[in-house]
Design a protein around this motif. Structure first.
Motif, mmCIF file in Angstrom:
data_model
loop_
_atom_site.group_PDB
_atom_site.id
_atom_site.type_symbol
_atom_site.label_atom_id
_atom_site.label_comp_id
_atom_site.label_asym_id
_atom_site.label_seq_id
_atom_site.Cartn_x
_atom_site.Cartn_y
_atom_site.Cartn_z
ATOM 1 N N GLY A 183 0.821 -1.199 0.000
ATOM 2 C CA GLY A 183 0.000 0.000 0.000
ATOM 3 C C GLY A 183 0.856 1.250 0.000
ATOM 4 N N ILE A 184 0.229 2.355 -0.378
ATOM 5 C CA ILE A 184 0.870 3.671 -0.318
ATOM 6 C C ILE A 184 0.031 4.501 0.641
ATOM 7 C CG2 ILE A 184 1.637 5.683 -1.629
ATOM 8 C CD1 ILE A 184 1.626 3.871 -4.130
ATOM 9 N N LYS A 185 0.535 4.679 1.840
ATOM 10 C CA LYS A 185 -0.214 5.357 2.898
ATOM 11 C C LYS A 185 0.094 6.857 2.916
ATOM 12 C CE LYS A 185 -1.655 1.310 4.388
ATOM 13 N NZ LYS A 185 -3.062 0.880 4.227
ATOM 14 N N GLY A 186 -0.891 7.626 3.336
ATOM 15 C CA GLY A 186 -0.695 9.068 3.512
ATOM 16 C C GLY A 186 -0.730 9.871 2.238
ATOM 17 N N ALA A 187 -1.385 9.358 1.179
ATOM 18 C CA ALA A 187 -1.439 10.072 -0.099
ATOM 19 C C ALA A 187 -2.791 10.739 -0.325
ATOM 20 C CB ALA A 187 -1.127 9.110 -1.238
ATOM 21 N N GLY A 188 -3.557 10.953 0.743
ATOM 22 C CA GLY A 188 -4.890 11.544 0.604
ATOM 23 C C GLY A 188 -4.868 12.929 -0.017
ATOM 24 N N ASP A 189 -3.960 13.801 0.432
ATOM 25 C CA ASP A 189 -3.891 15.158 -0.118
ATOM 26 C C ASP A 189 -3.485 15.133 -1.590
ATOM 27 O OD1 ASP A 189 -4.638 16.251 2.292
ATOM 28 O OD2 ASP A 189 -2.581 16.569 2.980
ATOM 29 N N LEU A 190 -2.622 14.181 -1.955
ATOM 30 C CA LEU A 190 -2.233 14.060 -3.361
ATOM 31 C C LEU A 190 -3.437 13.647 -4.208
ATOM 32 C CD1 LEU A 190 0.030 14.126 -5.473
ATOM 33 C CD2 LEU A 190 0.508 11.733 -4.931
ATOM 34 N N ASN A 191 -4.223 12.716 -3.716
ATOM 35 C CA ASN A 191 -5.437 12.319 -4.438
ATOM 36 C C ASN A 191 -6.402 13.500 -4.601
ATOM 37 O OD1 ASN A 191 -4.799 9.641 -4.983
ATOM 38 N ND2 ASN A 191 -5.655 8.896 -3.056
ATOM 39 N N GLN A 192 -6.525 14.324 -3.543
ATOM 40 C CA GLN A 192 -7.387 15.510 -3.624
ATOM 41 C C GLN A 192 -6.917 16.453 -4.723
ATOM 42 O OE1 GLN A 192 -10.082 16.659 -1.985
ATOM 43 N NE2 GLN A 192 -10.333 15.306 -0.223
ATOM 44 N N SER A 193 -5.612 16.570 -4.877
ATOM 45 C CA SER A 193 -5.071 17.503 -5.878
ATOM 46 C C SER A 193 -5.349 17.045 -7.302
ATOM 47 C CB SER A 193 -3.562 17.674 -5.676
ATOM 48 O OG SER A 193 -2.845 16.506 -6.069
ATOM 49 N N PHE A 194 -5.625 15.735 -7.495
ATOM 50 C CA PHE A 194 -5.900 15.224 -8.839
ATOM 51 C C PHE A 194 -7.304 15.562 -9.327
ATOM 52 C CE2 PHE A 194 -2.822 11.514 -7.855
ATOM 53 C CZ PHE A 194 -1.739 12.315 -8.174
ATOM 54 N N LEU A 195 -8.198 15.933 -8.408
ATOM 55 C CA LEU A 195 -9.605 16.122 -8.778
ATOM 56 C C LEU A 195 -9.786 17.235 -9.794
ATOM 57 C CD1 LEU A 195 -11.296 15.690 -5.271
ATOM 58 C CD2 LEU A 195 -11.188 14.039 -7.152
ATOM 59 N N ASP A 196 -8.942 18.250 -9.762
ATOM 60 C CA ASP A 196 -9.090 19.384 -10.668
ATOM 61 C C ASP A 196 -8.222 19.252 -11.912
ATOM 62 O OD1 ASP A 196 -10.820 20.578 -8.841
ATOM 63 O OD2 ASP A 196 -9.162 21.548 -7.785
ATOM 64 N N LYS A 197 -7.451 18.153 -12.008
ATOM 65 C CA LYS A 197 -6.497 18.030 -13.111
ATOM 66 C C LYS A 197 -6.934 17.039 -14.183
ATOM 67 C CE LYS A 197 -2.559 19.158 -10.155
ATOM 68 N NZ LYS A 197 -1.241 18.683 -9.619
ATOM 69 N N SER A 198 -7.901 16.187 -13.868
ATOM 70 C CA SER A 198 -8.301 15.167 -14.828
ATOM 71 C C SER A 198 -9.738 14.767 -14.565
ATOM 72 C CB SER A 198 -7.385 13.943 -14.716
ATOM 73 O OG SER A 198 -7.831 12.895 -15.556
ATOM 74 N N THR A 199 -10.467 14.438 -15.627
ATOM 75 C CA THR A 199 -11.854 14.010 -15.468
ATOM 76 C C THR A 199 -11.947 12.579 -14.939
ATOM 77 O OG1 THR A 199 -11.878 13.311 -17.789
ATOM 78 C CG2 THR A 199 -12.653 15.546 -17.293
ATOM 79 N N ASP A 200 -10.930 11.775 -15.177
ATOM 80 C CA ASP A 200 -10.918 10.393 -14.687
ATOM 81 C C ASP A 200 -9.502 10.043 -14.229
ATOM 82 O OD1 ASP A 200 -11.669 7.795 -14.072
ATOM 83 O OD2 ASP A 200 -11.358 7.073 -16.134
ATOM 84 N N PRO A 201 -9.062 10.660 -13.131
ATOM 85 C CA PRO A 201 -7.671 10.472 -12.718
ATOM 86 C C PRO A 201 -7.412 9.079 -12.152
ATOM 87 C CG PRO A 201 -8.846 11.745 -11.072
ATOM 88 C CD PRO A 201 -9.792 11.563 -12.230
ATOM 89 N N ALA A 202 -6.149 8.655 -12.253
ATOM 90 C CA ALA A 202 -5.702 7.426 -11.612
ATOM 91 C C ALA A 202 -5.244 7.787 -10.202
ATOM 92 C CB ALA A 202 -4.556 6.804 -12.398
ATOM 93 N N PHE A 203 -6.066 7.446 -9.208
ATOM 94 C CA PHE A 203 -5.755 7.793 -7.827
ATOM 95 C C PHE A 203 -4.718 6.834 -7.239
ATOM 96 C CE2 PHE A 203 -10.211 9.349 -8.292
ATOM 97 C CZ PHE A 203 -9.943 10.700 -8.159
ATOM 98 N N VAL A 204 -4.035 7.307 -6.194
ATOM 99 C CA VAL A 204 -3.017 6.511 -5.512
ATOM 100 C C VAL A 204 -3.711 5.568 -4.530
ATOM 101 C CG1 VAL A 204 -0.980 6.565 -4.027
ATOM 102 C CG2 VAL A 204 -1.345 8.380 -5.728
ATOM 103 N N PRO A 205 -3.538 4.260 -4.656
ATOM 104 C CA PRO A 205 -4.237 3.319 -3.763
ATOM 105 C C PRO A 205 -3.530 3.175 -2.421
ATOM 106 C CG PRO A 205 -2.925 2.096 -5.339
ATOM 107 C CD PRO A 205 -2.773 3.549 -5.705
#
Length: 441
Positions: A326-348
């Motif tokens: 797993g990749i822990k602590g990437a919540g803020d990075l996932n939030q930053s993807f919301l405005d950059k792509s319509t279907d982003p690949a989030f960090v699991p």
């Protein structure tokens, strides 16, 4: 007349050298290729042969340097002084492996033929304790700015044996994780393609640069631990599908100007106390942001572990593995993807997989072996995601199941022809026929 040392010591040492070399050759011919136990045994026999060669050289030098015969009385009073032992002679070994593949999915228009890999290995032994190990790999035949091929250094390290049990490695080395990563030659695994669990979850072929200490004990226990470079989460591309397919492979640094602000750690252990049985486990952990200024998730960490087993009773070859990371602590990075792509690949924050495999090796005439096999595996590259609100959080990518049935036909221990059929549970468009040929020496 020249003076000679007794012939008996020379003959005995020559016989010992011959027996040592013969034992190594016989052992290599009667055991399955590319297994760690074989490599360890041959290495021990090689060191023993080097010691015998040094003693032979010592006696030859003493024989050549002996003075002319003196009168009987003087000769009796002057014992022969042997020359110092000569150092072990350097030895350079060239190795190679490669594979050609043909993949035909359900949509025949997407069939592909490929020179998947061509690898040249070079080892040089400086003395009985110290050697250099290297491998240079070319993938997909052609490398240029407009091609998909790649040239990469797969291994480059110095190994120093402290004694018969312990040793050190420094440089770029394969991570001791799972069953495939350290033994990935095409003659060492069943099927045309490497299994999905040890490529999508464990990012084989996975190597890191660092320092490793290892031990090999008479009890059958072998272990290793060390400090290495790690993954770089700043490389995550939310617009690419690579992160969905292979989350760790997409942020693997491969020692290419690797960020090393935060080092990672690893440990592994295997037990081979019963002939034909191997039981083992490994663990890896480390931070992945490397102090990058302005990065959204500066505390993100990567973790991965596995447990594995292999048993070869008679002609059977049975194996199983489970791994989770797993990749822990990437919540803020996932939030930053919301405005950059319509279907982003989030960090699991979690991914895992397992497989079970059975093969039967029929010994045919000469060195030929026919090995039918079956394998079933399940894996999920995204079981959960941090930092995403309901309605946007994908929850899970779903668990793919793959059934593989096929044949390995070994013309000899170094050359194999392969064929298999693969059927996918979720994405049936990936169903395919695979053909391949591989070699290793």
């Amino acid at each position: 007349m020249s003076r000679h040392l007794p012939a008996a010591p020379l003959s005995r040492l020559a016989l010992a050298a011959a027996l040592t070399l013969g034992a190594a050759t016989a052992f290599a011919q009667t055991q399955p290729p590319n297994q760690e136990a074989l490599l360890q045994r041959v290495e021990l026999l090689a060191r023993e042969l080097e010691r015998v060669k040094a003693e032979l050289q010592q006696l030859r030098q003493a024989q050549q340097a002996a003075p002319a015969p003196a009168p009987a009385a003087v000769q009796a009073a002057a014992p022969v002084a042997l020359a110092p032992a000569a150092p072990a002679q350097p030895a350079t070994v060239v190795s190679s492996y490669g594979e050609l593949t043909y993949n035909r999915p359900k949509d025949g228009s997407k069939a592909q033929a490929d020179i998947r890999r061509f690898v040249i290995g070079l080892q040089h032994r400086f003395d009985e304790q110290t050697k250099m190990v290297s491998e240079l790999e070319v993938e997909h035949s052609v490398t240029s700015s407009s091609d998909q091929g790649e040239v990469a250094v797969e291994q480059l390290y110095i190994e120093h044996r402290l004694n018969e049990t312990y040793g050190l490695r420094a440089g770029l080395f394969l991570m001791p994780v799972g069953l495939l990563n350290a033994n990935h030659e095409p003659t060492a695994y069943y099927g045309v393609e490497r299994n999905f669990v040890e490529t999508a979850i464990i990012p084989s072929t996975w190597r890191e640069g660092g320092l490793q200490v290892f031990g090999e004990h008479d009890s059958g226990i072998s272990w290793s631990a060390g400090i290495t470079t790690g993954f770089d989460l700043t490389k995550w591309d939310a617009t690419s599908g690579e992160g969905r397919e292979k989350p760790l492979a997409s942020i693997h640094q491969e020692m290419q100007l690797a960020k090393a602000h935060s080092l990672a750690w690893f440990g592994s252990v295997d037990w081979r106390g019963i002939p034909g049985l191997r039981l083992g486990a490994s663990v890896f952990g480390g931070k992945a942001a490397h102090g990058t200024a302005g990065f959204a998730s500066p505390g993100a960490k990567v973790g991965l572990w596995d447990v594995h087993a292999r048993w070869t009773p008679g002609a059977w070859d049975l194996s199983a593995l489970y791994t989770r990371g797993g990749i822990k602590g990437a919540g803020d990075l996932n939030q930053s993807f919301l405005d950059k792509s319509t279907d982003p690949a989030f960090v699991p924050n979690a991914f895992d997989g397992w497989y079970a495999q059975a093969a039967y090796r029929w010994q045919l005439k000469g060195d030929r072996v026919l090995a039918p096999f079956v394998r079933y595996e399940r894996y999920n590259t995204g079981r959960g995601f941090d930092g995403l609100p309901a309605g946007i959080n994908p929850g899970s990518y779903g668990t793919e199941g793959v059934r593989t049935v096929g044949l390995n036909f070994y013309l000899n221990p170094n050359v194999v022809l392969k064929a298999d059929l693969q059927r996918f549970r979720l994405n049936t468009d990936n169903n395919r026929l695979d053909l391949g040929v591989g070699y290793a020496f």
